[in-house]
Design a protein around this motif. Structure first.
Motif, mmCIF file in Angstrom:
data_model
loop_
_atom_site.group_PDB
_atom_site.id
_atom_site.type_symbol
_atom_site.label_atom_id
_atom_site.label_comp_id
_atom_site.label_asym_id
_atom_site.label_seq_id
_atom_site.Cartn_x
_atom_site.Cartn_y
_atom_site.Cartn_z
ATOM 1 N N ASP A 52 0.413 -0.902 -0.101
ATOM 2 C CA ASP A 52 0.250 0.063 -0.037
ATOM 3 C C ASP A 52 0.804 1.416 -0.238
ATOM 4 O O ASP A 52 1.699 1.178 0.916
ATOM 5 N N ARG A 66 0.616 5.429 -0.773
ATOM 6 C CA ARG A 66 0.170 6.323 0.092
ATOM 7 C C ARG A 66 0.675 8.363 -1.019
ATOM 8 O O ARG A 66 2.079 7.612 -0.858
ATOM 9 N N GLN A 84 2.508 10.433 1.350
ATOM 10 C CA GLN A 84 3.510 10.425 1.461
ATOM 11 C C GLN A 84 4.483 10.628 1.166
ATOM 12 O O GLN A 84 5.447 10.337 1.259
ATOM 13 N N GLY A 104 4.953 3.981 2.740
ATOM 14 C CA GLY A 104 4.376 2.636 2.527
ATOM 15 C C GLY A 104 4.282 1.872 3.478
ATOM 16 O O GLY A 104 5.376 1.772 4.178
ATOM 17 N N VAL A 137 -2.358 2.428 -5.187
ATOM 18 C CA VAL A 137 -1.844 3.567 -4.565
ATOM 19 C C VAL A 137 -3.263 4.124 -3.890
ATOM 20 O O VAL A 137 -4.376 4.482 -4.637
ATOM 21 N N LEU A 138 -3.254 4.601 -2.298
ATOM 22 C CA LEU A 138 -4.352 4.838 -1.875
ATOM 23 C C LEU A 138 -3.748 7.091 -1.699
ATOM 24 O O LEU A 138 -2.958 7.796 -1.630
ATOM 25 N N ASP A 139 -5.282 7.189 -2.000
ATOM 26 C CA ASP A 139 -5.325 9.111 -1.918
ATOM 27 C C ASP A 139 -5.277 9.254 -1.008
ATOM 28 O O ASP A 139 -5.432 8.712 0.138
ATOM 29 N N ALA A 140 -5.177 10.871 -0.630
ATOM 30 C CA ALA A 140 -5.804 11.552 1.475
ATOM 31 C C ALA A 140 -6.316 11.094 1.780
ATOM 32 O O ALA A 140 -6.402 10.857 2.262
ATOM 33 N N GLY A 171 -7.628 7.759 1.471
ATOM 34 C CA GLY A 171 -7.278 6.317 1.613
ATOM 35 C C GLY A 171 -7.668 5.297 0.916
ATOM 36 O O GLY A 171 -8.150 3.817 0.912
#
Length: 311
Positions: A224, A226, A229, A276, A286-289, A291
């Protein structure tokens, strides 16, 4: 000047630690250090494919060595020696002088000695074989990541890919162009990661593509990442739009930063940016702001896929 005159002028007379016999004979004689394992790598750079045809010769010389030094850094190795094979369309002494200046500048910084090579006539291409040393059993590998490990990067990914686009648009200076034309191999970081990182690779084909190599070689794991980050520099923040910045950071390539994993109990220095975590479930998300995972992910560099981001 013929081939042998060129070699005598530009490449002979080089000496360094562990070099018993350098350029000028049929082969070099080298003496590795006791208790060390030899680390070897090789890369070929083609004009118009791996660097713009109008890139200054000094920058081409620097880049041709930097990409190999980055491989050594990713293994936690200390640079020692290199071989250089040049294919040149014509004898251009001023170009060769500038190329050697850039190559030698980085070699001196890295403590590396050119010990031989080859020169032929043909389309411009540069092949460098680099050798380094690492204490026995201490080499960093791609295959040691474990679920729960922190995924970290040693700098700002995406600057080099943005810099190439700046160059293609006619820009010839600035931090982003410099990131592409003169990448900085993270040799000190590689050595510092010995015994700390569970896996390591350098970002040459794009962050997601190279992370995929770690995950696959570590037994088919997932990750994962982020977006919030991912570190950003002022220069990158001022370039392009959000979509362009996201693409170069995830898939741009040519950064030659170290991407590595460390156990979760390890306290990270401030300059090691966690982006991550390694997960047991296969695949990279890939998670956006908020989540939420991105619906689609950009692909990285592939030498045989006809990538549109050629130099």
């Amino acid at each position: 000047m013929n081939e042998f005159d060129l070699i005598r002028r530009f490449f002979r007379g080089r000496t360094g630690s562990g070099v018993l016999l350098g350029p000028g004979d049929d082969a070099a004689l080298l003496l590795p250090s006791a208790g060390m394992q030899l680390v070897m790598t090789m890369d070929t750079l083609l004009s118009g494919r791996h660097f713009p045809e109008d890139l200054p010769a000094a920058d081409i010389g620097w880049r041709s060595l930097a990409v190999n030094l980055s491989d050594l850094a990713a293994m936690g190795a200390t640079p020692r020696w290199c071989l250089l094979s040049l294919s040149l369309p014509t004898v251009d002494e001023s170009w060769l002088e500038a190329f050697c200046a850039g190559f030698d500048e980085l070699a001196r910084q890295a403590g590396m000695t050119l010990v031989g090579g080859d020169m032929v006539r043909g389309p411009l291409s540069i092949t460098v074989q680099a050798s380094g040393e690492v204490p026995a059993g201490k080499a960093l590998l791609r295959s040691g990541a474990r679920p729960g490990d922190r995924i970290c990067v040693g700098g700002v990914p995406g600057e080099a890919a943005a810099g190439l686009q700046c160059w293609q648009a006619g820009q010839r200076d600035g931090a982003l162009v410099q990131a592409f034309s003169r990448p900085q191999p993270q040799l000190d970081l590689g050595c510092r990661l010995r015994g700390l990182a569970s896996s390591c690779i350098d970002i040459s084909d794009g962050l997601l593509a190279d992370l995929g190599h770690i995950l696959e070689d570590s037994g088919g794991l997932g990750a994962d990442i982020r977006l919030a980050q991912l570190p950003r520099s002022l220069a990158l923040n001022e370039w392009g739009d959000d979509s362009q910045r996201q693409r170069v950071q995830l898939a741009g390539g040519d950064d030659y930063l170290l991407l590595f994993t460390v156990p979760p109990v390890f306290n990270l220095p401030a300059q090691w940016r966690e982006i991550g975590r390694v997960e047991a479930r296969r695949g990279i998300r890939v998670l956006d702001a908020a989540g939420n995972p991105l619906a689609s992910l950009p692909g990285g560099w592939d030498h045989f896929a006809g990538d549109s981001d050629d130099a």
